[in-house]
Scaffold this motif. Structure first.
Motif, mmCIF file in Angstrom:
data_model
loop_
_atom_site.group_PDB
_atom_site.id
_atom_site.type_symbol
_atom_site.label_atom_id
_atom_site.label_comp_id
_atom_site.label_asym_id
_atom_site.label_seq_id
_atom_site.Cartn_x
_atom_site.Cartn_y
_atom_site.Cartn_z
ATOM 1 N N MET A 138 0.824 -1.177 0.000
ATOM 2 C CA MET A 138 0.000 0.000 0.000
ATOM 3 C C MET A 138 0.881 1.257 0.000
ATOM 4 O O MET A 138 1.808 1.369 0.773
ATOM 5 C CB MET A 138 -0.891 -0.025 1.239
ATOM 6 C CG MET A 138 -1.850 1.088 1.312
ATOM 7 S SD MET A 138 -2.970 0.606 2.631
ATOM 8 C CE MET A 138 -3.675 2.063 3.088
ATOM 9 N N ARG A 139 0.590 2.173 -0.854
ATOM 10 C CA ARG A 139 1.383 3.387 -1.007
ATOM 11 C C ARG A 139 1.037 4.407 0.065
ATOM 12 O O ARG A 139 -0.119 4.695 0.304
ATOM 13 C CB ARG A 139 1.111 3.988 -2.388
ATOM 14 C CG ARG A 139 1.779 5.314 -2.578
ATOM 15 C CD ARG A 139 2.475 5.327 -3.908
ATOM 16 N NE ARG A 139 2.953 6.658 -4.184
ATOM 17 C CZ ARG A 139 4.176 7.057 -3.928
ATOM 18 N NH1 ARG A 139 5.032 6.239 -3.389
ATOM 19 N NH2 ARG A 139 4.562 8.271 -4.224
ATOM 20 N N GLN A 140 2.089 4.969 0.673
ATOM 21 C CA GLN A 140 1.867 6.047 1.628
ATOM 22 C C GLN A 140 1.569 7.322 0.862
ATOM 23 O O GLN A 140 1.866 7.451 -0.317
ATOM 24 C CB GLN A 140 3.099 6.241 2.489
ATOM 25 C CG GLN A 140 3.387 5.077 3.403
ATOM 26 C CD GLN A 140 4.627 5.339 4.239
ATOM 27 O OE1 GLN A 140 5.406 6.230 3.964
ATOM 28 N NE2 GLN A 140 4.801 4.528 5.262
ATOM 29 N N SER A 141 1.006 8.292 1.546
ATOM 30 C CA SER A 141 0.702 9.552 0.879
ATOM 31 C C SER A 141 1.997 10.294 0.529
ATOM 32 O O SER A 141 3.037 10.084 1.140
ATOM 33 C CB SER A 141 -0.198 10.413 1.752
ATOM 34 O OG SER A 141 0.480 10.761 2.937
ATOM 35 N N ILE A 142 1.890 11.160 -0.443
ATOM 36 C CA ILE A 142 3.025 11.938 -0.903
ATOM 37 C C ILE A 142 3.311 13.045 0.103
ATOM 38 O O ILE A 142 2.394 13.720 0.563
ATOM 39 C CB ILE A 142 2.714 12.562 -2.276
ATOM 40 C CG1 ILE A 142 2.452 11.469 -3.293
ATOM 41 C CG2 ILE A 142 3.840 13.461 -2.739
ATOM 42 C CD1 ILE A 142 1.895 12.007 -4.593
ATOM 43 N N SER A 154 5.247 18.692 -4.371
ATOM 44 C CA SER A 154 5.882 17.518 -3.799
ATOM 45 C C SER A 154 7.158 17.902 -3.054
ATOM 46 O O SER A 154 7.935 18.722 -3.521
ATOM 47 C CB SER A 154 6.227 16.512 -4.909
ATOM 48 O OG SER A 154 6.947 15.418 -4.362
ATOM 49 N N ARG A 155 7.355 17.310 -1.904
ATOM 50 C CA ARG A 155 8.594 17.454 -1.135
ATOM 51 C C ARG A 155 9.159 16.069 -0.855
ATOM 52 O O ARG A 155 9.951 15.872 0.050
ATOM 53 C CB ARG A 155 8.335 18.199 0.184
ATOM 54 C CG ARG A 155 7.920 19.630 -0.009
ATOM 55 C CD ARG A 155 8.931 20.488 -0.763
ATOM 56 N NE ARG A 155 10.156 20.585 0.004
ATOM 57 C CZ ARG A 155 11.363 20.657 -0.541
ATOM 58 N NH1 ARG A 155 11.515 20.656 -1.837
ATOM 59 N NH2 ARG A 155 12.434 20.733 0.210
ATOM 60 N N HIS A 214 11.221 12.309 -7.189
ATOM 61 C CA HIS A 214 10.597 13.254 -8.110
ATOM 62 C C HIS A 214 9.382 12.642 -8.800
ATOM 63 O O HIS A 214 8.500 13.368 -9.248
ATOM 64 C CB HIS A 214 11.593 13.722 -9.180
ATOM 65 C CG HIS A 214 12.626 14.658 -8.659
ATOM 66 N ND1 HIS A 214 12.330 15.858 -8.072
ATOM 67 C CD2 HIS A 214 13.970 14.569 -8.657
ATOM 68 C CE1 HIS A 214 13.443 16.470 -7.730
ATOM 69 N NE2 HIS A 214 14.452 15.704 -8.061
ATOM 70 N N THR A 215 9.336 11.329 -8.874
ATOM 71 C CA THR A 215 8.198 10.706 -9.547
ATOM 72 C C THR A 215 6.892 10.956 -8.782
ATOM 73 O O THR A 215 5.816 10.903 -9.380
ATOM 74 C CB THR A 215 8.412 9.193 -9.763
ATOM 75 O OG1 THR A 215 8.678 8.575 -8.507
ATOM 76 C CG2 THR A 215 9.577 8.942 -10.712
ATOM 77 N N ASP A 216 6.973 11.285 -7.509
ATOM 78 C CA ASP A 216 5.753 11.632 -6.774
ATOM 79 C C ASP A 216 5.144 12.921 -7.315
ATOM 80 O O ASP A 216 3.930 13.121 -7.226
ATOM 81 C CB ASP A 216 6.036 11.766 -5.276
ATOM 82 C CG ASP A 216 6.188 10.417 -4.588
ATOM 83 O OD1 ASP A 216 5.797 9.398 -5.187
ATOM 84 O OD2 ASP A 216 6.698 10.383 -3.458
ATOM 85 N N ALA A 217 5.966 13.787 -7.876
ATOM 86 C CA ALA A 217 5.443 15.018 -8.489
ATOM 87 C C ALA A 217 4.524 14.683 -9.658
ATOM 88 O O ALA A 217 3.579 15.426 -9.940
ATOM 89 C CB ALA A 217 6.584 15.916 -8.937
ATOM 90 N N SER A 240 13.391 10.148 -16.743
ATOM 91 C CA SER A 240 14.016 8.913 -17.232
ATOM 92 C C SER A 240 15.438 9.170 -17.743
ATOM 93 O O SER A 240 16.232 8.244 -17.854
ATOM 94 C CB SER A 240 13.162 8.268 -18.325
ATOM 95 O OG SER A 240 13.231 9.010 -19.529
ATOM 96 N N ILE A 241 15.758 10.416 -18.029
ATOM 97 C CA ILE A 241 17.088 10.783 -18.538
ATOM 98 C C ILE A 241 17.948 11.404 -17.435
ATOM 99 O O ILE A 241 19.154 11.548 -17.575
ATOM 100 C CB ILE A 241 16.938 11.741 -19.741
ATOM 101 C CG1 ILE A 241 16.151 11.049 -20.851
ATOM 102 C CG2 ILE A 241 18.287 12.202 -20.271
ATOM 103 C CD1 ILE A 241 15.732 11.961 -21.981
#
Length: 137
Positions: free
Chosen positions: A1-5, A69-70, A74-77, A100-101
């Motif tokens: 289960m994913r935690q909140s960002i 996002s903090r 960065h993918t959470d952004a 990805s780069i």
């Protein structure tokens, strides 16, 4: 289960500051990209383009959502960008492509290719345009 960002509150003034940074990063990326014959220049231009995209993403999230996002990732952004309707999904896709780069541009031994640099500049511009549009609403 994913935690909140993990997020931080921000407002229009913060969005304006991040958008100004994004535009400057993109402007510098374009200047550095003209030195493509140097592999380090391609890496530098790509890194600046990626920073532009991240800053533009923050700007859009600040002005529309009132938070950015903090997270360490960065993918959470991307998840926050998806909350911005109607074009957030496309913005999240552009950010994902930039990220990805990121490792290759910032930490890789092999330089970013001309094709990848062109993609970075395109996606960074997409995100800056997206943030500018969000500011107008």
């Amino acid at each position: 289960m994913r935690q909140s960002i993990r997020t931080a509150s921000c407002d229009r003034r913060d969005a304006e500051a991040r958008l100004a940074q994004a535009k400057k990063f993109l402007e510098l990326a374009d200047v550095v990209a003209t030195e493509r014959e140097q592999s380090a220049a391609a890496d530098g231009a790509a890194s600046l383009g990626i920073l532009a995209g991240i800053a533009a993403s923050d700007a859009a999230c600040c002005v529309v959502l009132g938070r950015r996002s903090r997270s360490q990732s960065h993918t959470d952004a991307e998840l926050l960008l998806r909350e911005i309707k109607p074009a957030g999904d496309q913005a999240a896709k552009a950010l994902r492509r930039l990220l990805s780069i990121k490792d290759k541009a910032n930490y890789g031994i092999e330089s970013v290719s001309g094709k990848n640099l062109n993609a970075v500049l395109k996606h960074a511009k997409t995100l800056v345009d997206f943030a500018e549009e969000a500011m107008r609403q």
